[in-house]
Design an enzyme around this catalytic site. Structure first.
Site, short mmCIF file in Angstrom:
data_model
loop_
_atom_site.label_atom_id
_atom_site.label_comp_id
_atom_site.label_asym_id
_atom_site.label_seq_id
_atom_site.Cartn_x
_atom_site.Cartn_y
_atom_site.Cartn_z
N ARG A 13 -44.64 2.55 -86.39
CA ARG A 13 -44.10 1.62 -85.38
C ARG A 13 -44.75 1.90 -84.02
O ARG A 13 -45.63 1.19 -83.58
CB ARG A 13 -42.56 1.76 -85.35
CG ARG A 13 -41.86 0.63 -84.63
CD ARG A 13 -41.80 0.79 -83.14
NE ARG A 13 -41.22 2.06 -82.71
CZ ARG A 13 -41.33 2.53 -81.46
NH1 ARG A 13 -42.01 1.86 -80.55
NH2 ARG A 13 -40.79 3.69 -81.13
N CYS A 245 -47.30 2.39 -75.99
CA CYS A 245 -46.47 1.20 -75.78
C CYS A 245 -47.33 0.10 -75.16
O CYS A 245 -47.98 0.32 -74.14
CB CYS A 245 -45.28 1.51 -74.89
SG CYS A 245 -44.33 0.01 -74.53
P1 HMG Z 1 -37.24 -13.24 -75.19
O1 HMG Z 1 -38.35 -14.20 -75.04
O2 HMG Z 1 -36.55 -12.79 -73.95
O3 HMG Z 1 -36.15 -13.80 -76.21
O4 HMG Z 1 -37.82 -11.97 -75.98
P2 HMG Z 1 -35.26 -15.09 -76.15
O5 HMG Z 1 -33.94 -14.69 -76.68
O6 HMG Z 1 -35.33 -15.72 -74.79
O7 HMG Z 1 -35.95 -16.10 -77.20
C1 HMG Z 1 -37.20 -16.77 -76.96
C2 HMG Z 1 -37.86 -17.09 -78.28
O8 HMG Z 1 -38.19 -15.89 -78.99
C3 HMG Z 1 -36.96 -17.88 -79.26
O9 HMG Z 1 -37.82 -18.70 -80.04
C4 HMG Z 1 -36.38 -16.82 -80.15
O10 HMG Z 1 -35.98 -17.26 -81.41
C5 HMG Z 1 -37.55 -15.84 -80.26
P3 HMG Z 1 -37.97 -20.29 -79.76
O11 HMG Z 1 -36.59 -20.81 -79.82
O12 HMG Z 1 -38.56 -20.37 -78.36
O13 HMG Z 1 -38.91 -20.73 -80.83
N1 HMG Z 1 -37.06 -14.47 -80.49
C6 HMG Z 1 -37.48 -13.66 -81.48
N2 HMG Z 1 -38.42 -13.82 -82.44
C7 HMG Z 1 -38.60 -12.78 -83.30
N3 HMG Z 1 -37.90 -11.61 -83.21
C8 HMG Z 1 -36.98 -11.43 -82.27
C9 HMG Z 1 -36.75 -12.48 -81.35
N4 HMG Z 1 -35.92 -12.61 -80.29
C10 HMG Z 1 -36.12 -13.82 -79.78
N5 HMG Z 1 -36.30 -10.27 -82.20
C11 HMG Z 1 -37.81 -9.80 -76.99
C12 HMG Z 1 -37.10 -10.76 -76.05
C13 HMG Z 1 -37.19 -8.44 -76.84
C14 HMG Z 1 -37.64 -10.29 -78.42
C15 HMG Z 1 -39.33 -9.78 -76.63
O14 HMG Z 1 -39.45 -9.46 -75.29
C16 HMG Z 1 -40.12 -8.78 -77.45
O15 HMG Z 1 -40.32 -8.97 -78.64
N6 HMG Z 1 -40.63 -7.67 -76.82
C17 HMG Z 1 -41.42 -6.67 -77.48
C18 HMG Z 1 -40.75 -5.35 -77.31
C19 HMG Z 1 -41.51 -4.24 -78.01
O16 HMG Z 1 -41.63 -4.25 -79.21
N7 HMG Z 1 -42.01 -3.24 -77.23
C20 HMG Z 1 -42.64 -2.10 -77.78
C21 HMG Z 1 -41.63 -1.16 -78.41
S1 HMG Z 1 -40.66 -0.23 -77.23
C22 HMG Z 1 -41.53 1.23 -77.04
O17 HMG Z 1 -42.62 1.36 -77.54
C23 HMG Z 1 -40.87 2.37 -76.34
C24 HMG Z 1 -40.36 3.46 -77.32
O18 HMG Z 1 -41.38 3.94 -78.15
C25 HMG Z 1 -39.77 4.63 -76.52
C26 HMG Z 1 -40.72 5.16 -75.44
O19 HMG Z 1 -41.88 5.47 -75.72
O20 HMG Z 1 -40.23 5.25 -74.31
C27 HMG Z 1 -39.24 2.91 -78.20
MG MG Z 2 -42.85 5.42 -77.54
#
Ligand code: HMG
Ligand code: MG
Length: 310
Positions: A13, A245
């Site tokens: 992931r 990230c």
């Molecule tokens: P958003 O655009 O704010 O969501 O995304 P929304 O609720 O406004 O919906 C907009 C559209 O997105 C809609 O579709 C939803 O259905 C769709 P439309 O009606 O326009 O066709 N949608 C989704 N589709 C698939 N899966 C979903 C989903 N939710 C809404 N879950 C969201 C908000 C969080 C989904 C978006 O910003 C996103 O996917 N971000 C990516 C986040 C990510 O994966 N970041 C990397 C991981 S975090 C990390 O690495 C840190 C960590 O390792 C710890 C560290 O290192 O500190 C964990």
């Molecule tokens: Mg991380």
């Protein structure tokens, strides 16, 4: 308290999410098998996030299905605690369909990072978690919490320790069995780690705290050691040091699993992981990524034969 540690493998992931190579679902399943055969007992398989935001995590449903199918024939695959990242209710619906029994919600300690990463403020993100948590509890799914940018934010710089502690407490109160304290951009140094974990331990039992250190500035291992000395026994690590990230510019991958295992092996602390198997998995993955992975031990291996000292 046991001196041994548990590693949460996040290469599939946190690792793959920031790699330009798109690894097929079948290869991700194969990678999961290699990791489990190397001894991994807690394994993050993917993320139910927007595929247009993080295309590398598309197909997580398929990866989970492939891994779960192998559980009937393979006892080692059956005993692993698998997990996936879930940002909101939509993601949770998919997580439930996948049959996963542990999810991870993720929040940030800085507003700018929260907005860039999950497109909402910190407060909104906790509101979005409410239905996720309710569904998880209803479906008997364990909830892990991540807190990002605990030692510094790529957009806002320094982060207040009091804020980290407060948000970590909220995650625990919501029902997270563990909160992983993230150095998302790899800026922490051991003194900072000691100071923050001391404050966290005052309000959260240390067994509910995990360390998540990215290795951008080469300090991940010393930070792990600092946290270990304070009683932290769960650390996240990524095979080969893959990834980072996508919303933290310049951030390197997580600390490499092989490097952490080498460190703890040398200290007589059990991780349950076999270094030679991890190195095989590293080489296999590197061949698919068409590049050497950053892990140091992954590149040179163990010292097998000690030369004669004159
Ligand atoms: P958003 O655009 O704010 O969501 O995304 P929304 O609720 O406004 O919906 C907009 C559209 O997105 C809609 O579709 C939803 O259905 C769709 P439309 O009606 O326009 O066709 N949608 C989704 N589709 C698939 N899966 C979903 C989903 N939710 C809404 N879950 C969201 C908000 C969080 C989904 C978006 O910003 C996103 O996917 N971000 C990516 C986040 C990510 O994966 N970041 C990397 C991981 S975090 C990390 O690495 C840190 C960590 O390792 C710890 C560290 O290192 O500190 C964990
Ligand atoms: Mg991380």
């Amino acid at each position: 308290m046991s001196k041994n540690v548990t590693l949460v493998e996040v290469g599939l992931r946190d690792g793959l999410q920031n790699e330009s190579a798109q690894v097929s679902s079948a290869d991700r399943v194969e990678m999961a098998k290699m990791l489990v055969h190397a001894g991994v007992r807690r394994l993050e398989l993917g993320a139910f996030v927007r595929p247009d935001w993080v295309p590398q995590m598309a197909g997580s449903q398929e990866v989970i299905a492939g891994v779960f199918a192998s559980r009937t024939k393979d006892k080692k695959m059956a005993r692993v605690q698998y997990s996936a990242l879930v940002p909101n209710e939509r993601g949770m619906t998919e997580a439930i369909q996948s049959g996963i029994k542990e999810i991870a919600i993720f929040a940030a300690t800085s507003e700018s990072f929260s907005k860039k990463n999950i497109n909402c403020s910190i407060e909104e993100s906790f509101k979005r978690f409410e239905p996720v948590v309710a569904l998880a509890k209803k479906n008997k799914i364990k909830i892990r919490g991540y807190l990002s940018t605990c030692f510094g934010c790529p957009y806002e710089g320094k982060v207040s320790e009091a804020k980290v502690v407060k948000l970590a407490q909220i995650l625990i109160r919501m029902g997270c069995f563990e909160v992983s304290i993230g150095d998302t951009i790899g800026v922490a140094t051991p003194g900072q780690v000691e100071s923050l974990f001391k404050k966290l331990k005052k309000v959260i039992p240390v067994k509910k705290l995990a360390g998540h250190f990215h290795d951008t500035r080469g300090t991940a291992l010393v930070n792990i050691l600092a946290a270990y000395q304070l009683g932290v026994r769960v650390f996240d690590a990524s095979l080969g040091g893959l990834g980072g990230c996508p919303y933290a510019p310049g951030s390197a991958g997580n600390v490499a699993t092989e490097d952490v295992v080498y460190l703890f092996d040398g200290m007589g602390v059990k991780t349950g992981l076999k270094l030679d198997e991890l190195i095989k998995a590293n080489k296999w993955t590197a061949a698919r990524m068409l590049k050497a992975l950053p892990s140091k031990v992954g590149k040179v291996g163990e010292l097998k034969t000690l030369g004669k000292v004159n």
